[in-house]
Scaffold this active site. Structure first.
Site, PDB file in Angstrom:
ATOM      1  N   VAL A   8       0.924  -1.171  -0.088  1.00 48.16           N
ATOM      2  CA  VAL A   8       0.043   0.157  -0.138  1.00 48.16           C
ATOM      3  C   VAL A   8       0.835   1.467   0.133  1.00 48.16           C
ATOM      4  O   VAL A   8       1.906   1.126   0.547  1.00 48.16           O
ATOM      5  CB  VAL A   8      -0.802   0.068   1.232  1.00 48.16           C
ATOM      6  CG1 VAL A   8      -0.204  -0.094   2.593  1.00 48.16           C
ATOM      7  CG2 VAL A   8      -2.029   0.966   1.234  1.00 48.16           C
ATOM      8  N   SER A   9       0.395   2.217  -0.746  1.00 46.25           N
ATOM      9  CA  SER A   9       1.372   3.458  -0.834  1.00 46.25           C
ATOM     10  C   SER A   9       0.862   4.605  -0.164  1.00 46.25           C
ATOM     11  O   SER A   9       1.665   5.646   0.365  1.00 46.25           O
ATOM     12  CB  SER A   9       1.727   3.981  -2.300  1.00 46.25           C
ATOM     13  OG  SER A   9       0.533   4.084  -2.911  1.00 46.25           O
ATOM     14  N   THR A  10      -0.362   4.879  -0.010  1.00 49.59           N
ATOM     15  CA  THR A  10      -0.807   6.182   0.714  1.00 49.59           C
ATOM     16  C   THR A  10      -2.166   6.079   1.467  1.00 49.59           C
ATOM     17  O   THR A  10      -2.622   4.947   1.618  1.00 49.59           O
ATOM     18  CB  THR A  10      -1.293   7.143  -0.459  1.00 49.59           C
ATOM     19  OG1 THR A  10      -2.451   6.546  -1.029  1.00 49.59           O
ATOM     20  CG2 THR A  10      -0.379   7.199  -1.513  1.00 49.59           C
TER      21      THR A  10
END
Length: 539
Positions: free
Chosen positions: A5-7
């Site tokens: 997951v990035s954000t």
């Protein structure tokens, strides 16, 4: 299993690490699949492979044959770039590991599955590019309306908009104590002070940048060039920043009247811009000299890289003499409040480095002792890493327990979600940090560079290194030094103390270059063409 997951936005949309893992665990349980390992990259973009430690460890484990299938929640968790996606798939296939995506409902063990994978990868990249383009369009519109994008510079902060009841509506306001610093910078420059002089005064006073660092000449120049301080908004200064960086300077940046308050009035702004433009020409080179070691020698006081410098003096006969040195880069750019010059003569430093390399090469017993020391360190280095990993796993369990406790209390209606949302976000940020450290340590423990170093291999590397270094032109010698020397440290008496060399697979590609091989005058071409594990030695 692999999850990423990035954000925070993705987490809010249901892509969170926990949601991905719960789904994949349920699928494995239902289908009787044994989970070998859960590889997690938290808070990392899927645009590139850089910084994705868990993915690197996954690929290494695939090479070792530790699992036979990779399962992800959705293919864009693996990569958002078709080129990277196909590269990962090819690597897995080469080591007999199949790939399966839960949401996209296909796997790559069949021709149809491979075709679907390639199409989904292309669609995923198109989707990402479309999202990026839409975001850019929205940010351009914000800029044209005078609204800021991204982080605010020193002197400003975001506060709730008093004229708008929406919780998401924000306004930009001046931070008085920071605005004083900005005004001082502009006034000093307008009065004729230079960038280093200004940085030096600010650092002596104890002022800090937005990120809490000391001021450098680069930071001062960036502030002086920022139209935000004159009440303007600038956007699209660079195109494709993630790939081109400062090389992608835009020909048509957007500059519009901002909705925020200006810190610098128009007259002062115009005067500073005139002075900046007047001083923007590239001056003639003030001294000659080929500096092999700039950036490699470290200051004995602050650890900053040493850079080229010179002093000029006049002899009794009136002759001007230039003396060349390596001096502390932090002192050169930030002034005496940060460090002192700590200069070492250029000739003395370069001769010591070259002579020490020659001594190590000519005496096998010295090199043998160095290799034995390396192997001893490699044999014992895993113990502290394992202890650190154990501690991090314990912290992860504690943070997970805290998070589950809050979520359980919310489900039981004993706590309101809005009152603990910030605390849950803090715990999740800590989890992401711990998970990243866990992945880094696991990768370090499983990397092959902990195997014993072979004396003959090191001797051959240094022999080739020294041959090229003594025979090649200056630019190639400097490239070679910067490629293989990791760090040169000095002691308190300003003498060379240690030289750290690092050899990896780049050695072969550099030694096999025909120009360099010809300069060396022997058969360095295609030497040990297989990929070599990293070898680090200190001489």
């Amino acid at each position: 299993m692999y999850a990423r997951v990035s954000t925070h936005e993705q987490a809010e949309q249901g892509y969170s690490i926990d949601a991905q893992l719960d789904t994949l665990r349920g699928y494995c349980k239902k289908n009787g699949l044994e989970v070998y390992e859960e590889y997690i990259d938290a808070g990392i973009s899927g645009t590139s492979l850089k910084g994705r430690v868990a993915l690197q460890r996954l690929q290494q484990d695939a090479e070792k044959g530790l699992f036979d299938e990779l399962l992800v929640w959705k293919i864009n968790r693996l990569a958002r770039n078709a080129y990277n996606l196909l590269g990962i798939l090819d690597h897995l296939e080469h080591h007999n590991v199949s790939f399966r995506s839960y949401s996209d409902n296909f796997e790559t063990s069949t021709p149809i599955g491979k075709f679907a994978f390639q199409m989904m990868g292309a669609v995923g990249e198109l989707e990402r590019n479309t999202i990026v383009e839409n975001v850019k369009m929205g940010m351009k519109q914000r800029a044209k309306k005078g609204e800021h994008n991204g982080k605010l510079p020193l002197g400003y902060r975001v506060v709730p908009d008093p004229g708008n009841l929406s919780k998401r509506s924000k306004a930009v306001t001046v931070v008085p104590e920071e605005a004083l610093i900005i005004r001082k910078i502009f006034e000093l420059y307008a009065a004729g002070r230079g960038l280093k002089s200004i940085a030096n005064e600010l650092n002596h006073t104890g002022y800090k940048t937005k990120t809490g660092n000391t001021f450098s000449t680069t930071a001062i120049k960036e502030i002086l060039n920022n139209p935000f301080y004159s009440g303007k908004v600038r956007y699209n200064r660079y195109d494709n920043w993630s790939n081109k960086r400062r090389r992608g300077k835009s020909a048509e940046p957007i500059i519009a009247d901002g909705k925020h308050e200006a810190i610098i009035h128009d007259v002062l702004w115009e005067k500073v811009q005139f002075l900046l433009q007047k001083k923007s020409f590239t001056p003639a080179r003030i001294f000659d000299g080929e500096f092999l070691l700039s950036g490699l020698i470290r200051c004995p006081k602050c650890g900053a890289a040493m850079v080229a410098s010179r002093t000029r003096s006049k002899t009794k006969t009136g002759e001007i003499v230039n003396r060349l040195y390596y001096s502390c880069g932090a002192f050169r750019s930030k002034g005496s409040s940060v460090c002192s010059a700590n200069s070492i003569r250029k000739q003395e430093a370069e001769e010591e480095v070259m002579n020490r390399l020659a001594r190590v090469l000519s005496k096998d017993r010295i090199l043998k002792a160095i290799v034995d020391k390396i192997n001893h360190r490699l044999a014992t280095r895993t113990i502290p890493l394992q202890e650190e990993l154990k501690h991090i796993r314990s912290q992860l369990e504690q943070a997970e327990s805290k998070k589950r406790l809050y979520l359980d209390l919310i489900e039981q209606n004993k706590l309101d979600n809005s009152t603990v949302a910030e605390r849950i976000q803090e715990i999740q940020a800590k989890l992401n940090e711990l998970q990243a450290n866990k992945s880094r340590l696991e990768l370090e423990l499983t990397e092959g560079n902990t195997s014993p170093v072979v004396f003959e291999q090191v001797r051959e590397l240094i022999r080739g290194f020294h041959q090229v270094l003594t025979a090649a032109p200056f630019e190639q010698r400097k490239t070679l030094l910067h490629l293989f020397i990791k760090r040169i440290t000095m002691d308190a008496s300003k003498k060379i103390e240690t030289i750290e060399l690092s050899f990896d697979e780049n050695v072969d590609s550099y030694f096999s270059d025909s120009t360099v091989a010809a300069a060396a005058g022997d058969s360095l071409q295609h030497k040990q063409a297989r990929k070599r594990e990293k070898i680090e030695i200190v001489i």
